[in-house]
Structure formats: C-alpha cells, structure tokens
Design a protein around this motif. Structure first.
Motif, short mmCIF file in Angstrom:
data_model
loop_
_atom_site.label_atom_id
_atom_site.label_comp_id
_atom_site.label_asym_id
_atom_site.label_seq_id
_atom_site.Cartn_x
_atom_site.Cartn_y
_atom_site.Cartn_z
N ALA A 82 7.64 -6.20 -2.06
CA ALA A 82 6.50 -5.98 -1.17
C ALA A 82 6.20 -4.50 -0.94
O ALA A 82 5.30 -4.16 -0.16
N GLY A 83 6.95 -3.62 -1.62
CA GLY A 83 6.68 -2.19 -1.51
C GLY A 83 7.39 -1.50 -0.36
O GLY A 83 7.04 -0.37 -0.01
N LEU A 84 8.39 -2.17 0.24
CA LEU A 84 9.11 -1.59 1.36
C LEU A 84 10.52 -1.21 0.93
O LEU A 84 11.10 -1.82 0.03
N ASP A 85 11.07 -0.22 1.58
CA ASP A 85 12.45 0.22 1.32
C ASP A 85 13.29 -0.13 2.54
O ASP A 85 13.30 0.62 3.52
N PRO A 86 13.97 -1.27 2.53
CA PRO A 86 14.64 -1.74 3.74
C PRO A 86 15.87 -0.91 4.12
O PRO A 86 16.56 -0.37 3.25
N THR A 87 16.13 -0.85 5.40
CA THR A 87 17.41 -0.36 5.90
C THR A 87 18.42 -1.48 5.69
O THR A 87 18.15 -2.64 6.02
N ARG A 88 19.59 -1.15 5.17
CA ARG A 88 20.57 -2.17 4.79
C ARG A 88 21.83 -2.01 5.63
O ARG A 88 22.55 -1.02 5.50
N TRP A 89 22.08 -2.99 6.47
CA TRP A 89 23.29 -3.01 7.29
C TRP A 89 24.19 -4.14 6.84
O TRP A 89 23.73 -5.21 6.45
N ASP A 90 25.50 -3.87 6.92
CA ASP A 90 26.47 -4.92 6.66
C ASP A 90 27.63 -4.78 7.64
O ASP A 90 27.40 -4.37 8.79
N THR A 101 0.84 -1.19 0.00
CA THR A 101 0.00 0.00 0.00
C THR A 101 0.87 1.24 0.00
O THR A 101 1.93 1.26 0.65
N PRO A 102 0.48 2.29 -0.72
CA PRO A 102 1.26 3.53 -0.73
C PRO A 102 1.40 4.09 0.68
O PRO A 102 0.45 4.11 1.46
N GLY A 103 2.61 4.49 1.01
CA GLY A 103 2.84 5.10 2.31
C GLY A 103 2.87 4.12 3.46
O GLY A 103 2.71 4.52 4.62
N ASP A 104 3.07 2.86 3.18
CA ASP A 104 3.15 1.85 4.26
C ASP A 104 4.25 2.26 5.23
O ASP A 104 5.41 2.42 4.84
N PRO A 105 3.92 2.46 6.52
CA PRO A 105 4.92 2.94 7.48
C PRO A 105 5.84 1.84 8.03
O PRO A 105 6.72 2.13 8.84
#
Length: 358
Positions: free
Chosen positions: A206-214, A179-183
């Motif tokens: 799935a429409g999410l922008d993950p935080t990426r840690w390495d 969904t647009p704007g999924d928090p």
C-alpha cells in the motif's frame, strides 16, 4: 474399529467461511497414501465438491457428520461447531480451531459437550512441534488481510459488505491508493511472526513503511509512541496473560493520534486479550466499529475473526500444504504433534473439573 484413518471434512456452519482445511489436491495425496476422506457438500466452500470426488474422496450431505460419520472418524473443520441449548454431545475426535482453552465465552459449554459424548478436541491452534511452534497456521494471510482492510478504511476505499477476492485484486486496490509522501504512520505489533510479516507486506504494498514492534518493544512498551501512530495492527497471540497494549484509558488520552486499530488476533473474552478495549468482534457486514465517535478524535476498530476467508484460495492452499503432512501422521503411534494436542485437551478438561489443576 478400522486401522485406516478416516477424515470427515465437514461443511462450515459460519456463512462467511469460504476456506477448507484441505484442498482437493492435498486430499488426493492423502487418499493415495491410504487415508479415507469423506467431504460434505457445501455451497460456500471455495473448492467444488466435484474436485474432491475426482481426487478419490467420498462425499456426504451437508452437516451430516453427527449422524453419519463413524465413531472412529476424525471430524475436520475450521471454525466453530453449531451451538445452543439443543446442541448434541460430541462423540468424535474433532480437529478445528476450538478456542476453548483460555476462558473464552462458550468454552466451558463446548468442553462439556466433548466430555459428555466421549469425544476429544484436537485444536489446530495447539498443533505444535517440539519447540512449541505451530505446524499449520493461517497467520500470514490473517495479517495481510487485517492490514489491508485497515489501509482501505483509512483511505475511504473500504466497501461493505466484504466479499472474498484474490491477492492480485486486493494488491491492485492497495497500490491504486498509494501516493508519494503519504504521511500515514502504521504500527505492526508482533511484526516478526507469521501474521506480523503478512501485515507488513500488505502495508508495504500500500506504499507505507510500517513501524515494526515485537518482543523487545512490547516488553517495555512505549505507550506514547503507540498512540502516536495513525494505524495499529495487532498480530500478537499469547497463551498467558500479559499487560495490555491498549486500555480504555488510552482511548481518551489527549496525546492519542491513533485513529484505527485492526486486531488480527481477536482474542476477545479471553484473559489473554492484549486489547481489552472491546468485547465483540466485527463482521463482514459491519467490519468497522467506532470505539470513540466524533469528528475530532475518532477511533475505529476492525476485529474480524476469519480474515483469511476473504482470500480463501490463497489462505486455504497455504494452510492445507502445512496441515496435510500432519494428518498423514495421525496413523503413527504416539506422534508427538497429536499427542501434545490431546494432552492439552485433557489438561483443559481436568482444569474445568478442578480449577486447581494446571
């Protein structure tokens, strides 16, 4: 002993294992190169036995390797061998994911079976090139499925028991809930590795922008930031102990927003476990377990140790393409990949016999 390499691909004892280490197509290519392959019948393998026979492989009854495989055959599989007090000594060279080198539960007993029978474990997890990189892995698909299950559970769309599917169907399910704007905030730890890339791709679908840690982020871990995400997907596999990413004290931290952990690595019972907040994996029947129950601040866990089997065709096809060239090199004298795997096994056996050995 014949000079011809003989691979004996066994039926998987685990009922939920649908994959195969070799596809019929890749098996056929190896047969054409002079490798003899026997494939056991299996009613759960995603590829029909007839396809292997058509590719030039011999066939054998289910679970017949111990009695029927020649002593010089390499027994090829994926997951654990049948165990228990009556489990036989192991006289063959076995190629599979043994999970026996980091102190896991049952490791001592497994290695003792190899030493008693005179066989050897060539662990797929330790097939590496000269730089230490694994030459064949299911990582991408493990990460993809682990993140997908996390999203589906978070959205209340995860149905049980889990059943194998294909990527188009799984992607459609992920996209349908976007969904647009999924928090929802999602964190992937180990984002630059194979599993991490798979997890990030699933979250993006799935429409999410993950935080990426390495490595940089876990070297000096920001615990408050970790606990501030809704979902966390762990894809880090380490061969030496490191400070844990999540502890039992964190579960009761009043700052915790985190409500779901998907542990793709599942290094449970090992000293190298970076998530020592649980001691048993979850299953296809019960894929989610509560680490903290209650309506206010629940925290759930997904920790399935054969995630890629839920996308068996895609996962097996990708893995087989990487493994087949290495199997062809079994006939090469002193091949580095296989010699390193054998050295790792021998070192583990010596360490079990003498704890001072490193």
């Amino acid at each position: 002993m014949s000079d011809t390499i003989h691979l004996w691909m066994r039926h998987e004892a685990r009922a939920t294992e649908r994959r195969a280490p070799l596809t019929p197509e890749d098996a056929g290519r190896l047969v054409a190169e002079g490798i003899r392959i026997t494939v056991e019948e299996s009613d759960q393998r995603v590829f029909p036995l007839a396809d292997y026979a058509a590719a030039g492989c011999a066939t054998a009854p289910t679970a017949s390797w111990h009695e029927q495989a020649p002593d010089d055959a390499y027994v090829l599989g994926l997951k654990e061998l049948p165990a228990g007090p009556d489990a036989p000594a192991l006289r063959h060279r076995h190629i599979y994911f043994g999970h026996a080198y980091k102190g896991q539960s049952g490791a001592r007993e497994l290695l003792a079976r190899f030493t008693a029978g005179g066989g050897a474990l060539l662990d797929m997890e330790y097939l590496t090139d000269g730089a230490g990189r694994r030459v064949a892995a299911f990582g991408y698909w493990a990460g993809y499925v682990g993140a997908a299950l996390a999203v589906l559970h978070h959205r209340g769309a995860l149905t049980t028991p889990l059943r194998p599917t294909d990527r188009p169907a799984l992607d459609a399910l992920l996209a349908s809930g976007a969904t647009p704007g999924d928090p929802t905030t999602a964190l992937v730890i180990g984002a630059l590795g194979r599993s991490g890339r798979g997890a990030c791709d699933a979250l993006t679908t799935a429409g999410l922008d993950p935080t990426r840690w390495d490595l940089a982020e876990t070297h000096d871990l920001d615990r408050a930031a970790l606990l501030g995400h809704d979902l966390m997907v762990n894809t880090v596999l380490t061969t030496t102990p490191v400070p844990p990413f999540l502890t039992k004290a964190d579960l009761d931290d009043p700052r915790r927003r985190l409500s779901l952990v998907s542990d793709v690595t599942c290094d449970v019972t090992s000293d190298c476990n970076v998530l020592p907040v649980y001691d048993e994996t979850t299953t296809w029947t019960e894929p989610v377990r509560a680490l903290r129950a209650g309506p206010e601040r629940p925290l759930d866990l997904i920790a399935i140790d054969n995630l890629p089997s839920l996308l068996p065709v895609e996962a097996a096809t990708a893995f087989s393409a990487e493994l087949a060239p290495q199997l062809l090199r079994l006939a090469a004298p002193a091949d580095d990949v296989w010699e390193r795997a054998l050295h790792t096994y021998r070192t583990a056996v010596r360490a079990q016999e003498d704890p001072l050995v490193r």
